[in-house]
Design a protein around this motif. Sequence first.
Motif, PDB file in Angstrom:
ATOM      1  N   UNK A 102       0.976  -1.162   0.037  1.00  0.00           N
ATOM      2  CA  UNK A 102       0.170  -0.018  -0.042  1.00  0.00           C
ATOM      3  C   UNK A 102       0.981   1.149   0.078  1.00  0.00           C
ATOM      4  N   UNK A 103       1.959   1.353   0.567  1.00  0.00           N
ATOM      5  CA  UNK A 103       3.033   2.253   0.598  1.00  0.00           C
ATOM      6  C   UNK A 103       3.585   2.579  -0.626  1.00  0.00           C
ATOM      7  N   UNK A 104       3.984   1.868  -1.477  1.00  0.00           N
ATOM      8  CA  UNK A 104       4.446   1.936  -2.821  1.00  0.00           C
ATOM      9  C   UNK A 104       3.423   2.314  -3.820  1.00  0.00           C
ATOM     10  N   UNK A 105       2.121   1.685  -3.729  1.00  0.00           N
ATOM     11  CA  UNK A 105       1.062   2.058  -4.403  1.00  0.00           C
ATOM     12  C   UNK A 105       0.795   3.681  -4.051  1.00  0.00           C
ATOM     13  N   UNK A 106       0.447   4.019  -3.077  1.00  0.00           N
ATOM     14  CA  UNK A 106       0.168   5.296  -2.590  1.00  0.00           C
ATOM     15  C   UNK A 106       1.080   6.517  -3.069  1.00  0.00           C
ATOM     16  N   UNK A 107       2.483   5.991  -2.865  1.00  0.00           N
ATOM     17  CA  UNK A 107       3.551   6.860  -3.527  1.00  0.00           C
ATOM     18  C   UNK A 107       3.132   6.960  -5.042  1.00  0.00           C
ATOM     19  N   UNK A 108       3.154   6.038  -5.692  1.00  0.00           N
ATOM     20  CA  UNK A 108       2.897   6.188  -7.213  1.00  0.00           C
ATOM     21  C   UNK A 108       1.640   6.952  -7.287  1.00  0.00           C
ATOM     22  N   UNK A 109       0.433   6.784  -6.739  1.00  0.00           N
ATOM     23  CA  UNK A 109      -0.478   7.573  -6.891  1.00  0.00           C
ATOM     24  C   UNK A 109      -0.285   9.321  -6.636  1.00  0.00           C
ATOM     25  N   UNK A 110       0.327   9.256  -5.486  1.00  0.00           N
ATOM     26  CA  UNK A 110       0.878  10.612  -5.204  1.00  0.00           C
ATOM     27  C   UNK A 110       1.508  11.549  -6.138  1.00  0.00           C
ATOM     28  N   UNK A 111       2.662  10.849  -6.687  1.00  0.00           N
ATOM     29  CA  UNK A 111       3.657  11.604  -7.616  1.00  0.00           C
ATOM     30  C   UNK A 111       3.561  11.337  -9.010  1.00  0.00           C
ATOM     31  N   UNK A 112       2.815   9.938  -9.334  1.00  0.00           N
ATOM     32  CA  UNK A 112       2.530   9.673 -10.860  1.00  0.00           C
ATOM     33  C   UNK A 112       3.518   9.258 -11.391  1.00  0.00           C
ATOM     34  N   UNK A 113       4.648   8.823 -10.462  1.00  0.00           N
ATOM     35  CA  UNK A 113       5.833   7.864 -11.045  1.00  0.00           C
ATOM     36  C   UNK A 113       5.687   6.404 -10.825  1.00  0.00           C
ATOM     37  N   UNK A 114       6.508   5.548 -11.480  1.00  0.00           N
ATOM     38  CA  UNK A 114       6.518   4.269 -11.341  1.00  0.00           C
ATOM     39  C   UNK A 114       7.688   3.330 -10.993  1.00  0.00           C
ATOM     40  N   UNK A 169      11.234   7.633 -10.461  1.00  0.00           N
ATOM     41  CA  UNK A 169      11.140   7.059  -9.003  1.00  0.00           C
ATOM     42  C   UNK A 169      10.013   7.543  -8.211  1.00  0.00           C
ATOM     43  N   UNK A 170       8.823   6.846  -8.098  1.00  0.00           N
ATOM     44  CA  UNK A 170       7.865   7.258  -7.059  1.00  0.00           C
ATOM     45  C   UNK A 170       8.432   7.273  -5.607  1.00  0.00           C
ATOM     46  N   UNK A 171       9.203   6.174  -5.176  1.00  0.00           N
ATOM     47  CA  UNK A 171       9.502   5.797  -3.732  1.00  0.00           C
ATOM     48  C   UNK A 171      10.845   5.298  -3.684  1.00  0.00           C
ATOM     49  N   UNK A 172      11.246   5.617  -2.489  1.00  0.00           N
ATOM     50  CA  UNK A 172      12.552   4.983  -2.048  1.00  0.00           C
ATOM     51  C   UNK A 172      12.094   4.490  -0.745  1.00  0.00           C
ATOM     52  N   UNK A 173      12.230   3.049  -0.730  1.00  0.00           N
ATOM     53  CA  UNK A 173      11.919   2.432   0.437  1.00  0.00           C
ATOM     54  C   UNK A 173      13.138   1.767   1.212  1.00  0.00           C
ATOM     55  N   UNK A 174      13.304   1.989   2.601  1.00  0.00           N
ATOM     56  CA  UNK A 174      14.402   1.611   3.219  1.00  0.00           C
ATOM     57  C   UNK A 174      13.959   1.073   4.363  1.00  0.00           C
TER      58      UNK A 174
END
Length: 377
Positions: A102-114, A169-174
Amino acid sequence: MSLFNVYPLFDITPVSAKDLYVYDENNVEYLDLYGGHAVISIGHSHPKYVSAISNQVEKLGFYSNAIQNPLQVKLADKLEALSGCKDYQLFLCNSGAEANENALKLASFHNGKKKVLAFKNSFHGRTSATVAATDNPKIVAPINAQQEVDFLELGDLDAVETVLKQNETCAVIVEFIQGVGGLDQSTTEFYQGLDKLCKQYNTSLIADEVQSGFGRTGDFFAYQKHNITPDIISMAKGMGNGFPVGGILIHPSIKASYGLLGTTFGGNHLACAATLSVLDVLEEEKLMKNAKNISDYFQEKAKSLPNLKSIKGRGLMLGLEFKFPISELRKKLIFDHHIFTGSAKNPNLLRILPPLTIQKKHIDLFFDATCKVLKTL
C-alpha cells in the motif's frame, strides 16, 4: 490433503506460551529470543492482551470498513501520542507485506511515477511490488519482475541522486536497520541526505518499520534516531503481538480520496483491540526503556564471546556475527539448550529478536548456553 511444503520445519510443536517461554507438546520449556520473527512484542499471552481480545470478540469480532469503527479512531490517537508522529494519517491493513504494498502504491498515486529505489540486502515482503523491491531473485516470480526497481548500495548518496534525477522514481523504500538482510544500517548523514534528496526530486520516502517499529529499537520507530520526516511509515510485526495487523502512517502532504486504498479485514475490531493493548503495555511497563537497558547489557556481555566478528543492530533488534556459519550453533541452542534464535541472509549471523519484556536473567541464560555450545564446535 497435504500442506504445500514451503517451510523447512524444526521438529518442535508449541502448544502454549507465557511471556518469554514457549512450551511444546511434551511440556519442554523453550526460552524465546526470536519472538516468531520479532512479532511477540509484549510477551506471549500477556494478560492485558488476552483480556482485550477476549472482551472484544465477545462483543463484536468483525464488521467491514463500510461502517464507523471508533476503535480505529482511538488507535490512531493513541499511536500519535506514543510514537510522536504528529498529524500523520493512519491506514490499517493485515501484514507487513500489505503495508509496504500500500505504501508503494500510494507513493505512485501521489507523484505519478512508477519506478522504485531499494537497497541491496533489503527485504520488504512477498507480494507484487514488495517482492520486486526485495533483494532476493529466488523469490521474485516473472510476474513480479515487470516492476522496475533500482537496487543500490546502502549508504551511497551519489548513486541515489543519479537515479532520482531521472524523475521516474515514485518511492525510495528503506529499512533503517535491515532485518532478513543481516542487521546492517547506515549513518545519520546518509539517512538525512536521503530524506533531502527525496524531497528535492518529488519522491516519497518510505520508512519500512515492519520489523523495527513499535519500540523494538528503544525508539518507537528506528528512523527517529536520525531526525528525518518520512512520507510514509510501514508497520506490522510487533504491532499486534501475534494478531495479524499492519498499517501505514501517511504524511499530511499526501491527500486521501474515496477508494484510493481499501481492505476487507484491515482495521477490524479484534486487530484494533490487540494493537491498543500492545500500546498500553508498551507505555505502562516502559518497554522501550527496557529495550535500551537490556540491549546495553547484552552488548557488554557479547564482547567476551570467542570467534565473534561484530555485534549488529540496536535495542532488541540484535545480531551476533561470528567468523563461521551459525547453523550448527543455532540447532544446538534449540535442541540442547531449548533456546529459540534466528538466522539471516548472512550465514554467519545469529539474530536476537526477543519480546521487549525480556530481563537480564534471560540474557544470562543465553550467554551461558552459547558459551557452552561454542566450546563444542
